[in-house]
Design a protein around this motif. Structure first.
Motif, mmCIF file in Angstrom:
data_model
loop_
_atom_site.group_PDB
_atom_site.id
_atom_site.type_symbol
_atom_site.label_atom_id
_atom_site.label_comp_id
_atom_site.label_asym_id
_atom_site.label_seq_id
_atom_site.Cartn_x
_atom_site.Cartn_y
_atom_site.Cartn_z
ATOM 1 N N ILE A 106 0.838 -1.200 0.000
ATOM 2 C CA ILE A 106 0.000 0.000 0.000
ATOM 3 C C ILE A 106 0.872 1.249 0.000
ATOM 4 O O ILE A 106 0.619 2.212 -0.740
ATOM 5 C CB ILE A 106 -0.950 -0.012 1.215
ATOM 6 N N ALA A 107 1.922 1.235 0.841
ATOM 7 C CA ALA A 107 2.821 2.389 0.897
ATOM 8 C C ALA A 107 3.529 2.590 -0.440
ATOM 9 O O ALA A 107 3.636 3.721 -0.949
ATOM 10 C CB ALA A 107 3.841 2.194 2.022
ATOM 11 N N ALA A 108 4.014 1.485 -1.034
ATOM 12 C CA ALA A 108 4.687 1.579 -2.336
ATOM 13 C C ALA A 108 3.711 2.036 -3.417
ATOM 14 O O ALA A 108 4.043 2.865 -4.273
ATOM 15 C CB ALA A 108 5.307 0.235 -2.699
ATOM 16 N N GLY A 109 2.498 1.498 -3.373
ATOM 17 C CA GLY A 109 1.497 1.868 -4.369
ATOM 18 C C GLY A 109 1.109 3.331 -4.286
ATOM 19 O O GLY A 109 0.865 3.979 -5.313
ATOM 20 N N ALA A 110 1.022 3.860 -3.056
ATOM 21 C CA ALA A 110 0.682 5.270 -2.885
ATOM 22 C C ALA A 110 1.709 6.173 -3.561
ATOM 23 O O ALA A 110 1.368 7.234 -4.102
ATOM 24 C CB ALA A 110 0.581 5.601 -1.399
ATOM 25 N N ALA A 111 2.985 5.746 -3.540
ATOM 26 C CA ALA A 111 4.029 6.519 -4.209
ATOM 27 C C ALA A 111 3.997 6.301 -5.724
ATOM 28 O O ALA A 111 4.119 7.252 -6.504
ATOM 29 C CB ALA A 111 5.398 6.147 -3.653
ATOM 30 N N LEU A 112 3.814 5.051 -6.137
ATOM 31 C CA LEU A 112 3.851 4.736 -7.555
ATOM 32 C C LEU A 112 2.676 5.348 -8.320
ATOM 33 O O LEU A 112 2.833 5.791 -9.468
ATOM 34 C CB LEU A 112 3.848 3.218 -7.752
ATOM 35 N N VAL A 113 1.497 5.370 -7.702
ATOM 36 C CA VAL A 113 0.319 5.851 -8.420
ATOM 37 C C VAL A 113 0.429 7.350 -8.737
ATOM 38 O O VAL A 113 -0.239 7.852 -9.642
ATOM 39 C CB VAL A 113 -0.958 5.547 -7.606
ATOM 40 N N ALA A 158 -2.059 2.797 -16.571
ATOM 41 C CA ALA A 158 -2.119 2.014 -17.801
ATOM 42 C C ALA A 158 -0.821 1.244 -18.027
ATOM 43 O O ALA A 158 -0.805 0.243 -18.756
ATOM 44 C CB ALA A 158 -2.391 2.932 -18.992
ATOM 45 N N ILE A 159 0.244 1.687 -17.389
ATOM 46 C CA ILE A 159 1.531 0.983 -17.431
ATOM 47 C C ILE A 159 1.718 0.143 -16.170
ATOM 48 O O ILE A 159 2.149 -1.011 -16.220
ATOM 49 C CB ILE A 159 2.688 1.986 -17.581
ATOM 50 N N LEU A 160 1.382 0.730 -15.024
ATOM 51 C CA LEU A 160 1.621 0.074 -13.740
ATOM 52 C C LEU A 160 0.851 -1.238 -13.604
ATOM 53 O O LEU A 160 1.421 -2.266 -13.174
ATOM 54 C CB LEU A 160 1.247 1.022 -12.599
ATOM 55 N N LEU A 161 -0.419 -1.247 -13.988
ATOM 56 C CA LEU A 161 -1.229 -2.452 -13.810
ATOM 57 C C LEU A 161 -0.749 -3.625 -14.679
ATOM 58 O O LEU A 161 -0.659 -4.758 -14.188
ATOM 59 C CB LEU A 161 -2.698 -2.141 -14.068
ATOM 60 N N PRO A 162 -0.423 -3.412 -15.955
ATOM 61 C CA PRO A 162 0.144 -4.532 -16.728
ATOM 62 C C PRO A 162 1.471 -5.045 -16.169
ATOM 63 O O PRO A 162 1.739 -6.253 -16.221
ATOM 64 C CB PRO A 162 0.325 -3.932 -18.131
ATOM 65 N N VAL A 163 2.294 -4.143 -15.633
ATOM 66 C CA VAL A 163 3.548 -4.582 -15.007
ATOM 67 C C VAL A 163 3.247 -5.476 -13.812
ATOM 68 O O VAL A 163 3.888 -6.525 -13.612
ATOM 69 C CB VAL A 163 4.400 -3.366 -14.589
ATOM 70 N N LEU A 164 2.264 -5.087 -13.010
ATOM 71 C CA LEU A 164 1.865 -5.906 -11.865
ATOM 72 C C LEU A 164 1.304 -7.247 -12.321
ATOM 73 O O LEU A 164 1.519 -8.278 -11.669
ATOM 74 C CB LEU A 164 0.835 -5.164 -11.017
ATOM 75 N N ALA A 165 0.590 -7.234 -13.439
ATOM 76 C CA ALA A 165 0.066 -8.492 -13.983
ATOM 77 C C ALA A 165 1.215 -9.438 -14.324
ATOM 78 O O ALA A 165 1.179 -10.636 -14.002
ATOM 79 C CB ALA A 165 -0.790 -8.218 -15.217
#
Length: 407
Positions: free
Chosen positions: A357-364, A370-377
């Motif tokens: 959650i902490a990392a995601g708050a910074a990344l978002v 549109a790039i982050l979610l495919p990378v997570l996939a």
């Protein structure tokens, strides 16, 4: 599948245990949301309201240590005593009527979370004794369904009760549910011997549980995959409001996505026992992780239908590795170590969520979803690959129904 579920529900111990999970889970989920509203109402501070969740979550960091308490005494009396103690403790919240007394609420929530770590470990160990080993997968799945079902209705009930009457009635409701749960645990019919007194120090016992888990060739991959999956789950959770914003909806639309995800989790929980028997723990867990990868890809598409499908798929996939890992721990761990091993596994699987959650708050804020979610996939598919690659034929290289010798 239906006949197996009926077998579980007909088992007296399983029925009582699930009843305790439902009633205490309802009260806990109601207080979970109401506590934040309570703090917000008294202070107007979003930061202090968020600390309610931190106070509940923080004790999981001490899981390996707290889990040893579940191995030092008989588990059924421990569960009865802990639930009654929490019921009494919650009564103190009736005195919280101004911001100056919020320290009582935070202290209660911290103790609440610590007791939850101990009781989760004791429950995992007691279930392995009280329920037929062949039904453990079905039972753990039904427990997951019960928990997720309560999360769909109880927070709204807690918020409504708070809006009408304030925080004290919510605390009293939770206290009543703990008394009911204690009564159900007291009615369990299970023979437990008093654990042998150990001369080793508390630190040594804690390390022993963690070492057993790390050395176990079947448990380590499942727990590791669970932790990594929950890490990525925390990151995707932090993107939720950005996803909703891209869809053109108000933030309240997140509630719709949560409900759809909850429905998926309830459904897979009901089916998990038969799926575990058919595919084995590794392939069941690995397939679930792969489905969460598909979910991330669906969510990356800016359309309502794909977002809803992504939430449903995530709800179906995310619990699989957690159910598989818990069932494996219960089947593969000697009873004398089960409390501390289960608590260590829970810490390793659930603590990464907060980091995510902490990392995601910074990344978002810096990376387009549109790039982050495919990378997570892609990351999730990599996490799933070892479980799927080495799953082998049905049952091969997977969790055995009998326990290995004590390491």
């Amino acid at each position: 599948m239906t006949s197996t579920i009926v077998r579980v529900l007909r088992d007296r111990n399983a029925g009582l245990y699930l009843g305790a999970v439902v009633v205490s889970g309802f009260g806990s989920s109601a207080l979970w949301l109401a506590s934040g509203i309570w703090v917000k109402d008294l202070t107007g501070s979003d930061g202090l309201a968020a600390l309610c969740q931190f106070a509940l979550w923080a004790p999981t960091l001490m899981g390996p240590l707290l889990g040893t308490l579940a191995d030092r005494t008989r588990r059924r009396p421990l569960l009865v005593a802990a639930n009654l103690a929490l019921a009494v403790l919650l009564l103190s919240l009736t005195s919280v009527d101004d911001a100056g007394r919020l320290w009582i609420l935070f202290a209660v929530l911290f103790v609440y979370g610590a007791c939850g770590v101990v009781t989760d470990a004791a429950e995992a160990a007691l279930v392995a004794t009280a329920v037929d080993k062949e039904l453990l997968g079905d039972f753990n799945g039904l427990r997951m369904s019960a928990n997720e079902g309560m999360k769909l209705v109880a927070p709204l009930a807690g918020a409504g009760l708070f809006a009408a009457y304030g925080g004290a009635p919510v605390a009293l409701l939770d206290a009543v549910t703990f008394v009911l749960a204690a009564g159900m645990f007291a009615l369990l019919r299970v023979r437990e011997s008093v654990p042998a007194r150990e001369r080793a120090s508390l630190r040594a016992r804690t390390v022993e549980g963690a070492g057993y888990l790390w050395r176990h060739e079947r448990l380590r991959p499942l727990v590791t995959a669970g932790g990594l999956t929950m890490l990525t789950s925390g990151i995707t959770g932090a993107t939720l409001f950005a996803v909703v914003d891209r869809l053109g909806h108000s933030p309240t639309y997140t509630g719709v996505l949560y409900v759809v995800q909850g429905v998926g989790s309830v459904a897979v929980g009901v089916a998990s026992g038969s799926l575990l028997r058919r595919f084995g723990a590794r392939r069941f867990g690995g397939t679930g992780i792969a489905l969460t990868g598909v979910s991330a890809l669906l969510t990356a598409v800016p359309h309502d239908a794909t977002a809803l499908a992504g939430s449903l798929t995530n709800g179906i996939g995310l619990p699989c590795v957690l159910i598989a890992a818990l069932t494996a721990v219960q089947r593969e761990t000697p009873d004398a170590l089960l409390g501390r091993v289960a608590a260590t596994a829970n810490t390793l699987m659930f603590t990464p969520t907060a980091i995510g959650i902490a990392a995601g708050a910074a990344l978002v804020e810096s990376v387009d979803i549109a790039i982050l979610l495919p990378v997570l996939a892609g990351a999730r598919l990599l996490i799933a690959a070892p479980l799927l690659r080495f799953g082998g034929a049905k049952g091969a290289g997977d969790v055995a129904t009998s326990r290995p010798p004590t390491a």
